[in-house]
Motif scaffolding. Structure first.
Motif, PDB file in Angstrom:
ATOM      1  N   GLY A 210      36.181  35.556  43.017  1.00 17.03           N
ATOM      2  CA  GLY A 210      35.857  36.933  42.688  1.00 17.03           C
ATOM      3  C   GLY A 210      34.559  37.046  41.924  1.00 17.03           C
ATOM      4  O   GLY A 210      34.158  38.129  41.521  1.00 17.03           O
ATOM      5  N   GLY A 211      33.866  35.905  41.742  1.00 16.04           N
ATOM      6  CA  GLY A 211      32.654  35.899  40.950  1.00 16.04           C
ATOM      7  C   GLY A 211      31.404  35.804  41.787  1.00 16.04           C
ATOM      8  O   GLY A 211      31.432  35.845  43.017  1.00 16.04           O
ATOM      9  N   GLY A 248      35.182  39.861  47.643  1.00 14.53           N
ATOM     10  CA  GLY A 248      34.927  40.927  46.688  1.00 14.53           C
ATOM     11  C   GLY A 248      34.001  40.502  45.573  1.00 14.53           C
ATOM     12  O   GLY A 248      34.443  40.306  44.436  1.00 14.53           O
ATOM     13  N   ASN A 249      32.716  40.306  45.866  1.00 15.89           N
ATOM     14  CA  ASN A 249      31.783  40.029  44.778  1.00 15.89           C
ATOM     15  C   ASN A 249      30.505  40.832  44.955  1.00 15.89           C
ATOM     16  O   ASN A 249      30.178  41.311  46.039  1.00 15.89           O
ATOM     17  CB  ASN A 249      31.498  38.537  44.626  1.00 15.89           C
ATOM     18  CG  ASN A 249      30.823  37.923  45.845  1.00 15.89           C
ATOM     19  OD1 ASN A 249      30.753  38.519  46.909  1.00 15.89           O
ATOM     20  ND2 ASN A 249      30.343  36.703  45.681  1.00 15.89           N
ATOM     21  N   TYR A 273      36.976  45.093  45.102  1.00 15.58           N
ATOM     22  CA  TYR A 273      36.719  44.323  43.890  1.00 15.58           C
ATOM     23  C   TYR A 273      37.821  43.273  43.825  1.00 15.58           C
ATOM     24  O   TYR A 273      39.007  43.607  43.914  1.00 15.58           O
ATOM     25  CB  TYR A 273      36.777  45.213  42.640  1.00 15.58           C
ATOM     26  CG  TYR A 273      36.586  44.436  41.356  1.00 15.58           C
ATOM     27  CD1 TYR A 273      35.309  44.119  40.913  1.00 15.58           C
ATOM     28  CD2 TYR A 273      37.674  43.998  40.612  1.00 15.58           C
ATOM     29  CE1 TYR A 273      35.120  43.391  39.742  1.00 15.58           C
ATOM     30  CE2 TYR A 273      37.500  43.272  39.442  1.00 15.58           C
ATOM     31  CZ  TYR A 273      36.224  42.963  39.016  1.00 15.58           C
ATOM     32  OH  TYR A 273      36.043  42.238  37.867  1.00 15.58           O
ATOM     33  N   HIS A 274      37.434  42.003  43.692  1.00 12.89           N
ATOM     34  CA  HIS A 274      38.429  40.926  43.707  1.00 12.89           C
ATOM     35  C   HIS A 274      38.906  40.641  42.287  1.00 12.89           C
ATOM     36  O   HIS A 274      38.134  40.197  41.438  1.00 12.89           O
ATOM     37  CB  HIS A 274      37.827  39.659  44.314  1.00 12.89           C
ATOM     38  CG  HIS A 274      38.834  38.626  44.686  1.00 12.89           C
ATOM     39  ND1 HIS A 274      38.725  37.836  45.798  1.00 12.89           N
ATOM     40  CD2 HIS A 274      40.003  38.259  44.100  1.00 12.89           C
ATOM     41  CE1 HIS A 274      39.759  37.030  45.875  1.00 12.89           C
ATOM     42  NE2 HIS A 274      40.537  37.264  44.845  1.00 12.89           N
ATOM     43  N   MET A 275      40.169  40.885  42.038  1.00  7.40           N
ATOM     44  CA  MET A 275      40.768  40.696  40.710  1.00  7.40           C
ATOM     45  C   MET A 275      41.511  39.369  40.671  1.00  7.40           C
ATOM     46  O   MET A 275      42.422  39.135  41.476  1.00  7.40           O
ATOM     47  CB  MET A 275      41.740  41.845  40.415  1.00  7.40           C
ATOM     48  CG  MET A 275      42.271  41.858  39.003  1.00  7.40           C
ATOM     49  SD  MET A 275      41.012  42.467  37.852  1.00  7.40           S
ATOM     50  CE  MET A 275      41.936  42.484  36.305  1.00  7.40           C
ATOM     51  N   LYS A 276      41.108  38.502  39.763  1.00 14.02           N
ATOM     52  CA  LYS A 276      41.770  37.207  39.599  1.00 14.02           C
ATOM     53  C   LYS A 276      42.660  37.227  38.363  1.00 14.02           C
ATOM     54  O   LYS A 276      42.528  38.082  37.481  1.00 14.02           O
ATOM     55  CB  LYS A 276      40.737  36.098  39.475  1.00 14.02           C
ATOM     56  CG  LYS A 276      39.788  36.007  40.661  1.00 14.02           C
ATOM     57  CD  LYS A 276      40.490  35.584  41.935  1.00 14.02           C
ATOM     58  CE  LYS A 276      40.796  34.093  41.939  1.00 14.02           C
ATOM     59  NZ  LYS A 276      41.286  33.613  43.243  1.00 14.02           N
ATOM     60  N   ASN A 277      43.556  36.239  38.284  1.00 16.72           N
ATOM     61  CA  ASN A 277      44.550  36.245  37.209  1.00 16.72           C
ATOM     62  C   ASN A 277      43.974  35.963  35.827  1.00 16.72           C
ATOM     63  O   ASN A 277      44.644  36.181  34.822  1.00 16.72           O
ATOM     64  CB  ASN A 277      45.694  35.262  37.520  1.00 16.72           C
ATOM     65  CG  ASN A 277      45.206  33.851  37.810  1.00 16.72           C
ATOM     66  OD1 ASN A 277      44.062  33.503  37.530  1.00 16.72           O
ATOM     67  ND2 ASN A 277      46.087  33.030  38.372  1.00 16.72           N
ATOM     68  N   PHE A 278      42.731  35.500  35.767  1.00 20.24           N
ATOM     69  CA  PHE A 278      42.119  35.242  34.459  1.00 20.24           C
ATOM     70  C   PHE A 278      41.258  36.405  33.979  1.00 20.24           C
ATOM     71  O   PHE A 278      40.699  36.363  32.885  1.00 20.24           O
ATOM     72  CB  PHE A 278      41.270  33.966  34.513  1.00 20.24           C
ATOM     73  CG  PHE A 278      40.227  33.967  35.597  1.00 20.24           C
ATOM     74  CD1 PHE A 278      39.021  34.620  35.433  1.00 20.24           C
ATOM     75  CD2 PHE A 278      40.468  33.299  36.789  1.00 20.24           C
ATOM     76  CE1 PHE A 278      38.072  34.627  36.425  1.00 20.24           C
ATOM     77  CE2 PHE A 278      39.517  33.291  37.796  1.00 20.24           C
ATOM     78  CZ  PHE A 278      38.310  33.954  37.622  1.00 20.24           C
ATOM     79  N   MET A 279      41.131  37.452  34.795  1.00 21.42           N
ATOM     80  CA  MET A 279      40.267  38.572  34.432  1.00 21.42           C
ATOM     81  C   MET A 279      41.017  39.580  33.562  1.00 21.42           C
ATOM     82  O   MET A 279      42.192  39.851  33.798  1.00 21.42           O
ATOM     83  CB  MET A 279      39.751  39.271  35.694  1.00 21.42           C
ATOM     84  CG  MET A 279      38.843  38.417  36.554  1.00 21.42           C
ATOM     85  SD  MET A 279      38.366  39.289  38.075  1.00 21.42           S
ATOM     86  CE  MET A 279      37.252  38.100  38.813  1.00 21.42           C
ATOM     87  N   PRO A 280      40.341  40.178  32.588  1.00 29.91           N
ATOM     88  CA  PRO A 280      41.003  41.186  31.743  1.00 29.91           C
ATOM     89  C   PRO A 280      41.239  42.471  32.528  1.00 29.91           C
ATOM     90  O   PRO A 280      40.473  42.824  33.433  1.00 29.91           O
ATOM     91  CB  PRO A 280      40.002  41.414  30.614  1.00 29.91           C
ATOM     92  CG  PRO A 280      38.674  41.060  31.206  1.00 29.91           C
ATOM     93  CD  PRO A 280      38.952  39.929  32.162  1.00 29.91           C
ATOM     94  N   LEU A 281      42.287  43.185  32.169  1.00 27.48           N
ATOM     95  CA  LEU A 281      42.628  44.434  32.843  1.00 27.48           C
ATOM     96  C   LEU A 281      41.494  45.450  32.737  1.00 27.48           C
ATOM     97  O   LEU A 281      41.305  46.284  33.633  1.00 27.48           O
ATOM     98  CB  LEU A 281      43.918  45.000  32.240  1.00 27.48           C
ATOM     99  CG  LEU A 281      44.666  46.066  33.039  1.00 27.48           C
ATOM    100  CD1 LEU A 281      45.112  45.511  34.383  1.00 27.48           C
ATOM    101  CD2 LEU A 281      45.861  46.567  32.234  1.00 27.48           C
ATOM    102  N   LYS A 306      41.389  43.833  45.517  1.00 28.92           N
ATOM    103  CA  LYS A 306      42.055  42.764  46.274  1.00 28.92           C
ATOM    104  C   LYS A 306      42.559  41.696  45.302  1.00 28.92           C
ATOM    105  O   LYS A 306      41.887  41.346  44.339  1.00 28.92           O
ATOM    106  CB  LYS A 306      41.078  42.140  47.273  1.00 28.92           C
ATOM    107  CG  LYS A 306      41.527  40.828  47.910  1.00 28.92           C
ATOM    108  CD  LYS A 306      42.572  41.042  48.985  1.00 28.92           C
ATOM    109  CE  LYS A 306      43.154  39.722  49.497  1.00 28.92           C
ATOM    110  NZ  LYS A 306      42.172  38.808  50.080  1.00 28.92           N
ATOM    111  N   LEU A 307      43.756  41.166  45.569  1.00 35.14           N
ATOM    112  CA  LEU A 307      44.323  40.080  44.766  1.00 35.14           C
ATOM    113  C   LEU A 307      44.994  39.071  45.691  1.00 35.14           C
ATOM    114  O   LEU A 307      45.329  39.374  46.844  1.00 35.14           O
ATOM    115  CB  LEU A 307      45.367  40.592  43.774  1.00 35.14           C
ATOM    116  CG  LEU A 307      45.006  41.663  42.764  1.00 35.14           C
ATOM    117  CD1 LEU A 307      45.270  43.048  43.334  1.00 35.14           C
ATOM    118  CD2 LEU A 307      45.803  41.480  41.473  1.00 35.14           C
TER     119      LEU A 307
END
Length: 558
Positions: A210-211, A248-249, A273-281, A306-307
């Motif tokens: 996602g980066g 999603g980057n 936008y790709h949301m990963k589990n380490f990203m803040p809400l 996207k997740l």
């Protein structure tokens, strides 16, 4: 006003229930001017009108590929394809021939290496690959792109021969000798090797992390744009006028935006936008919502999230309600906790951002449905058009929840084992026979009221929509007592056109051939309704028009 383009002598399937069929269509600018009989439409011709004789072939709304990866697919067009390769000798020849023809590559990469490429009982290791090529880094990637295998020199140069912690749901598989055995499960494990490629692995960042790349030279960026242009042209050649890019980057968005602003993209693109589990809400409001505002045209949009909830069955990273049939005590490990995903779904929907989640196993599917229910409870019932991607297995208790929550089933007819050249094993053994009736259950979900969209997940599977449509119509049950999950031809076509436009909130201007709608049209080489399902893949687009612009023309015309 005369038409710019008229297509006549056609069997037009408009996908418009009010006027489902026509003989001819007139286009002016980037819009459909009229749809009707040959006589009615030819009367709209002027001296400068291009008139196309369809010769009795089918004309459709342009195909909308609802789930693909444009950067990775574009790069893969220049990499070795191992699709259909079986056995060590055939693998060895393919790799050595590719290596000899590409002496300049820092990392040799092969795609679509089946899990059973050696045999149904022997799993690939670095030792097999070392016997093929030992002096140059080599990695081959499974069709699902969730597993790869690398030779020893590649593992050494990537610094992972001794293993490494690669996070939840990812694994560098270790051998009995205490060293990595060559199998890399999921993106965090694959990335150290992939980063040695000529593209630096940039094509995988949007889907994997996602980066964005930390540093890209102007020359590298220009090369990436050139690769993307080839991929976009390939899409147009297949009759695709829209696709939903599941990477999603920002890097990809900005390159696509540059292409659109300089020469115009031949397709419409929707990205998340790709949301990963380490990203803040807080990223949802600070980044995802900002990207939505920045990229908001009908040619390039970024308006959903996207997740990934799990991985893949063959890699034992999919999440099931009950144990894997071959591995008692293991159900897989989700990438998000239930509470964490509920929070993401709720906040995204609050911000007006639909959510799309990769969920393979029935346990992952259940967690996603739980999250969508939590969002409804918190925000009220909204027209969010949230999606679940793949849904390889669904628990029978969860089937009615799709219609209840308004969740879209985004599925791939090219993915069922036994279809599109894929082997049955190890998939059938891993899920177990009790789950077979609920695997890739397209018709069951549609009959229960779910909306469905179809796609290929390219480059996971070959991209041609007509081939995918043929796969959907020719799928065979795995046993005589299993349900037939095929949809009708028209249901399948709708899942590739009208419904895919609906899921993008663009049903008022594309996905059907109707006056005032965008001039997104594909002319086929024959009559799809008169073609046997087994032969649909032999049809091909002869003319693709996107936004009124001819983006592919196989035969010319006046």
């Amino acid at each position: 006003m005369s038409a710019d383009i008229i297509i006549h002598n056609a069997r037009i399937l408009t996908m418009d229930d009010a006027h489902p069929r026509a003989e001819a269509i007139a286009l002016t600018g980037n819009r459909i001017m009229a749809v009707g009989s040959d006589d009615e439409i030819l009367a709209q011709a002027g001296p400068a009108t291009r008139i196309v004789d369809a010769n009795g072939a089918t004309v459709l709304p342009g195909f909308n590929e609802a789930h693909m990866h444009i950067f990775g697919g574009s790069v893969a067009l220049g990499e070795l394809s191992l699709f259909g390769v079986k056995g060590f000798d055939a693998l060895s020849k393919a790799v050595r021939d590719y290596a000899a023809a590409n002496l300049h590559l820092p990392l040799l990469v092969a795609q679509t290496a089946d899990y059973t490429i050696l045999s149904e009982t022997e799993r690939v290791t670095r030792h097999h690959l070392d016997r093929i090529i030992a002096d140059r880094p080599f990695m081959m990637v499974a069709p699902d792109r969730h597993t790869a295998w690398a030779n020893t020199i590649a593992l050494e140069k990537a610094g992972i021969l001794q293993g490494r912690d690669v996070g939840i749901g990812n694994e560098i598989v270790m051998g009995e000798d205490g060293l990595a055995n060559g199998e890399l499960r999921e993106s965090n494990a694959m990335r150290p090797v992939a980063s040695m490629s000529v593209t630096g692995g940039r094509e995988g960042l949007g889907v994997g992390t996602g980066g964005d790349p930390v540093h890209v030279t102007p020359e590298e960026r220009a090369g990436d744009i050139a690769v993307l242009k080839k991929g976009l042209a390939y899409c147009a050649s297949l009759g695709i006028t829209s696709f939903q890019n599941m990477d999603g980057n920002l890097y990809q968005l900005e390159m696509l935006d540059e292409i659109e602003k300089t020469e115009g993209m031949p397709v419409r693109v929707r990205m998340p936008y790709h949301m990963k589990n380490f990203m803040p809400l807080s990223d949802l409001e600070e980044k995802a919502a900002a990207w939505k505002a920045r990229f908001d045209t009908d040619k390039l949009r970024c308006n959903f999230v996207k997740l990934f909830m799990d991985g893949v069955t063959e890699g034992e990273t999919a999440v099931f309600v009950d144990d894997y049939a071959h591995k008692p005590g293991w159900q897989g490990e989700p990438l998000f906790s239930g509470a964490a995903f509920n929070a993401v779904a709720t906040e995204a929907n609050r911000l007006g951002l639909p959510v799309a989640v990769h969920a393979i196993g029935d346990g992952a599917v259940r967690m996603v449905l739980d999250g969508y229910e939590a969002a409804i409870k918190a925000n009220g019932k909204r027209d969010m058009r949230n999606r679940i991607e793949h849904i390889e297995v669904v628990h029978p208790d969860d089937i009615p929840r799709f219609a209840e929550t308004g969740t879209v089933a985004s599925m791939q007819p090219t993915h069922p084992p036994g279809s599109a050249g894929l082997p049955l094993e190890p998939y059938l053994t891993y899920i177990g026979r009790e789950r077979w009736p609920y695997a890739f259950a397209w018709k069951t979900l549609v009959d229960a009221g779910a909306k469905i969209v179809f796609a290929t997940d390219w480059p996971v599977s070959p991209l041609p929509p007509l081939s995918c449509i043929g796969d959907a119509l020719t799928r065979k049950p795995w046993a005589d007592d299993m349900p037939d999950h095929r949809l009708t031809l028209h249901e399948t076509l709708a899942a590739y056109t009208r419904t895919s436009a609906w899921v993008e909130y663009m049903e008022d201007r594309k996905g059907v051939l109707k006056p005032g709608y965008y001039a997104d049209v594909v002319v086929l080489s024959g009559d799809v309704e008169a073609t046997a399902p087994e032969a649909i893949a032999t049809l091909s687009p002869v003319l693709t028009i996107c936004d009124g612009r001819v983006t592919f023309d196989a035969r010319g015309g006046r």
